[in-house]
Design a protein around this motif. Structure first.
Motif, PDB file in Angstrom:
ATOM      1  N   CYS A  18       2.085   1.971  -3.580  1.00 20.59           N
ATOM      2  CA  CYS A  18       1.122   2.062  -4.681  1.00 20.59           C
ATOM      3  C   CYS A  18       1.643   3.084  -5.701  1.00 20.59           C
ATOM      4  O   CYS A  18       2.169   4.133  -5.327  1.00 20.59           O
ATOM      5  CB  CYS A  18      -0.237   2.508  -4.139  1.00 20.59           C
ATOM      6  SG  CYS A  18      -1.437   2.740  -5.453  1.00 20.59           S
TER       7      CYS A  18
ATOM      8  N   CYS B 170      -0.238   4.418  -8.282  1.00 20.20           N
ATOM      9  CA  CYS B 170      -1.283   5.135  -9.019  1.00 20.20           C
ATOM     10  C   CYS B 170      -0.951   6.637  -8.981  1.00 20.20           C
ATOM     11  O   CYS B 170      -0.072   7.072  -8.239  1.00 20.20           O
ATOM     12  CB  CYS B 170      -2.652   4.851  -8.400  1.00 20.20           C
ATOM     13  SG  CYS B 170      -2.971   5.805  -6.914  1.00 20.20           S
TER      14      CYS B 170
ATOM     15  N   HIS C 177      -9.095   1.953  -1.569  1.00 20.14           N
ATOM     16  CA  HIS C 177      -8.138   2.303  -2.624  1.00 20.14           C
ATOM     17  C   HIS C 177      -7.841   1.059  -3.462  1.00 20.14           C
ATOM     18  O   HIS C 177      -8.040  -0.069  -3.003  1.00 20.14           O
ATOM     19  CB  HIS C 177      -6.864   2.822  -1.973  1.00 20.14           C
ATOM     20  CG  HIS C 177      -5.978   3.577  -2.906  1.00 20.14           C
ATOM     21  ND1 HIS C 177      -6.274   4.844  -3.339  1.00 20.14           N
ATOM     22  CD2 HIS C 177      -4.808   3.233  -3.502  1.00 20.14           C
ATOM     23  CE1 HIS C 177      -5.310   5.253  -4.156  1.00 20.14           C
ATOM     24  NE2 HIS C 177      -4.413   4.285  -4.270  1.00 20.14           N
ATOM     25  N   GLU C 178      -7.391   1.248  -4.701  1.00 19.59           N
ATOM     26  CA  GLU C 178      -6.992   0.117  -5.551  1.00 19.59           C
ATOM     27  C   GLU C 178      -5.591   0.363  -6.072  1.00 19.59           C
ATOM     28  O   GLU C 178      -5.237   1.488  -6.401  1.00 19.59           O
ATOM     29  CB  GLU C 178      -7.962  -0.034  -6.729  1.00 19.59           C
ATOM     30  CG  GLU C 178      -9.345  -0.457  -6.272  1.00 19.59           C
ATOM     31  CD  GLU C 178     -10.331  -0.561  -7.438  1.00 19.59           C
ATOM     32  OE1 GLU C 178      -9.876  -0.609  -8.596  1.00 19.59           O
ATOM     33  OE2 GLU C 178     -11.529  -0.596  -7.157  1.00 19.59           O
TER      34      GLU C 178
ATOM     35  N   ARG D 146       0.841  -1.204   0.000  1.00 18.02           N
ATOM     36  CA  ARG D 146       0.000   0.000   0.000  1.00 18.02           C
ATOM     37  C   ARG D 146       0.875   1.252   0.000  1.00 18.02           C
ATOM     38  O   ARG D 146       0.593   2.233  -0.683  1.00 18.02           O
ATOM     39  CB  ARG D 146      -0.918  -0.030   1.234  1.00 18.02           C
ATOM     40  CG  ARG D 146      -1.830   1.176   1.358  1.00 18.02           C
ATOM     41  CD  ARG D 146      -2.865   1.205   0.240  1.00 18.02           C
ATOM     42  NE  ARG D 146      -3.607   2.475   0.220  1.00 18.02           N
ATOM     43  CZ  ARG D 146      -3.174   3.584  -0.368  1.00 18.02           C
ATOM     44  NH1 ARG D 146      -2.009   3.603  -0.991  1.00 18.02           N
ATOM     45  NH2 ARG D 146      -3.910   4.670  -0.350  1.00 18.02           N
TER      46      ARG D 146
HETATM   47 ZN    ZN Z   1      -2.557   4.651  -5.041  1.00 16.07          ZN
END
Ligand code: ZN
Ligand code: OGA
Ligand code: ZN
Length: 413
Positions: free
Chosen positions: A58, A60, A104-105, A55
């Motif tokens: 991440c 993104c 979240h993804e 996490r």
């Molecule tokens: Zn993220």
């Protein structure tokens, strides 16, 4: 399809549909409610990744700034109790997709995950090959065997040779370049080829020759005993570049080198009390003077043998001229320290290897590992000696080495 935890915590796509001839079968499952186990290939060893770490990493757009390759997620509100709640694998893209307890993804490429494996062997390989090559310590009698020679022209023209030179420097702490032109710009061109020159009190390039009224002990024709340069700096220059432009015809003027890490190994093995004392007692190193009209008064306090958090030798400080007369240790430490130091110095002298560079040679060595010196010479007008020196820093060298390795060996990270 997302597989929620309540429906069974594992998902295996054993049949890859429309996934192209090279896509491999991957599967992933949540373990202990907090980690993710990825099976990269049907018969491969599963790799376990802590959920909190995933996490945190991440990639993104909200969590990661792509062009600077930097984490930007809001760490002030980072929840250390974060949990993966469901997983999906994408065979086509070779990715693992995670849904988190904060809704979240994230998606992680299999290759990226494998490069960051928590398996101890994989971590050791990364640390010993990519982070910093493992050093090979050597005895003076092994010098001919370990000393690598490279052509100056090839180092300047070919990235693969540049990489080999820097690799040799990292592993053995010494490497010799041959066939350099005899102009004073060589050390700067070489430093620029790696990164940039390291400036010190003595300037960027410096000339080592016997000078009247010398401000530095090295600028005499007297024997220069084994030492490391600038032990009186906290941020010491890490690699010496010594370009021989003119070599004296007199019998002296040879360079002496010894692997300080090897000498420390010998001391640790045969005289553990001396080793312990030299790695514990903090010594004042100093240099007082002026250069180009600017006064300086440098002091740094550090042991002779500096160890890292794992007890491995990380740097050596040794200089007779540059050891301060201030000795800030308890009285009872003084005599034992001198005895231990004398043993270290005698071992170093006994193990040192001497050789004479020729015009066009560029001697490069690790200043925080090797001790170096120079035999005295007769400095008459008929047999002058003229060496141009400069320094490089390990941060710059290792960075260059990693960039070259990624480009030339398709190594990832
Ligand atoms: Zn993220
Ligand atoms: C120095 C030094 C070596 C040499 O200047 O510190 O070690 O070959 N010089 O003169
Ligand atoms: Zn020196």
């Amino acid at each position: 399809m997302w597989v929620p935890r309540s429906l069974g915590r594992s998902l295996s796509q054993l049949k890859s549909i429309g996934s192209g001839p090279f896509a491999r079968q991957i599967s992933a499952k949540i373990v202990n409610e907090s980690s993710i186990e990825v099976q990269p290939e049907a018969d491969g060893k599963p790799l376990v990744f802590p959920g909190i770490w995933l996490r945190d990493n991440c990639m993104c757009e909200d969590c990661f700034h792509g062009s600077s390759k930097s984490r930007k997620l809001d760490w002030d509100s980072f929840d250390t109790r974060i949990r993966p709640v469901s997983l999906r694998t994408d065979e086509q893209c070779q990715e693992v997709l995670v849904k988190w307890s904060d809704a979240h993804e994230s998606r992680f490429a299999l290759r990226w995950l494998k490069e960051r494996s928590f398996e101890p062997d994989a971590q050791q390989k990364y640390l010993r090959e990519f982070y910093r090559p493992t050093t090979r310590n050597w005895a003076g009698s092994e010098f001919q065997e370990i000393a690598r020679h490279f052509s100056y022209e090839e180092v300047m023209a070919q990235d693969s040779v540049l990489m080999q030179w820097l690799q040799a420097l990292a592993v053995y702490g010494v490497a010799l370049l041959r066939g350099a032109p005899l102009d004073e710009g060589v050390v700067r061109r070489l430093a620029d080829r790696v990164g940039f020159i390291r400036r010190t009190t003595y300037g960027e390039e410096f000339v080592v020759q016997a000078k009247p009224g010398a401000q530095n002990f090295a600028y005499l024709s007297l024997p220069l005993p084994l030492h490391t340069d600038l032990p009186y700096y906290e941020y010491k220059p890490s690699v010496n570049i010594l370009h021989c432009v003119v070599q004296t015809d007199s019998p002296g003027g040879s360079n002496m080198l010894v692997d300080g890490f090897h000498v420390a190994d010998l001391l640790r093995r045969d005289h553990p009390e001396d080793f312990e004392r030299l790695s514990r007692v903090v010594i004042d190193w100093n240099d007082i003077g002026s250069e180009d009209g600017r006064e300086f008064h440098n002091i740094w306090r550090a042991p002779v043998i500096c160890l890292d958090a794992e007890g491995r030798c990380t740097r050596i400080n040794h200089s007779v001229p540059q050891r301060d007369s201030h000795f800030n240790v308890p009285l009872e430490e003084v005599l034992p320290w001198y005895e231990s130091y004398a043993r270290f110095v005698r071992l170093a002298i006994a193990d040192s290897h001497a050789f004479k560079t020729r015009p066009g040679d560029v001697l490069t060595f690790n200043n925080i590992r090797l001790l170096h010196g120079r035999t005295g010479y007769d400095d008459s007008k008929a047999s002058p000696r003229y060496i141009v020196g400069a320094y490089l820093d390990w941060d710059i060298i290792y960075s260059r080495l990693r960039v070259l390795r990624k480009r030339l060996t398709a190594s990832c990270q």
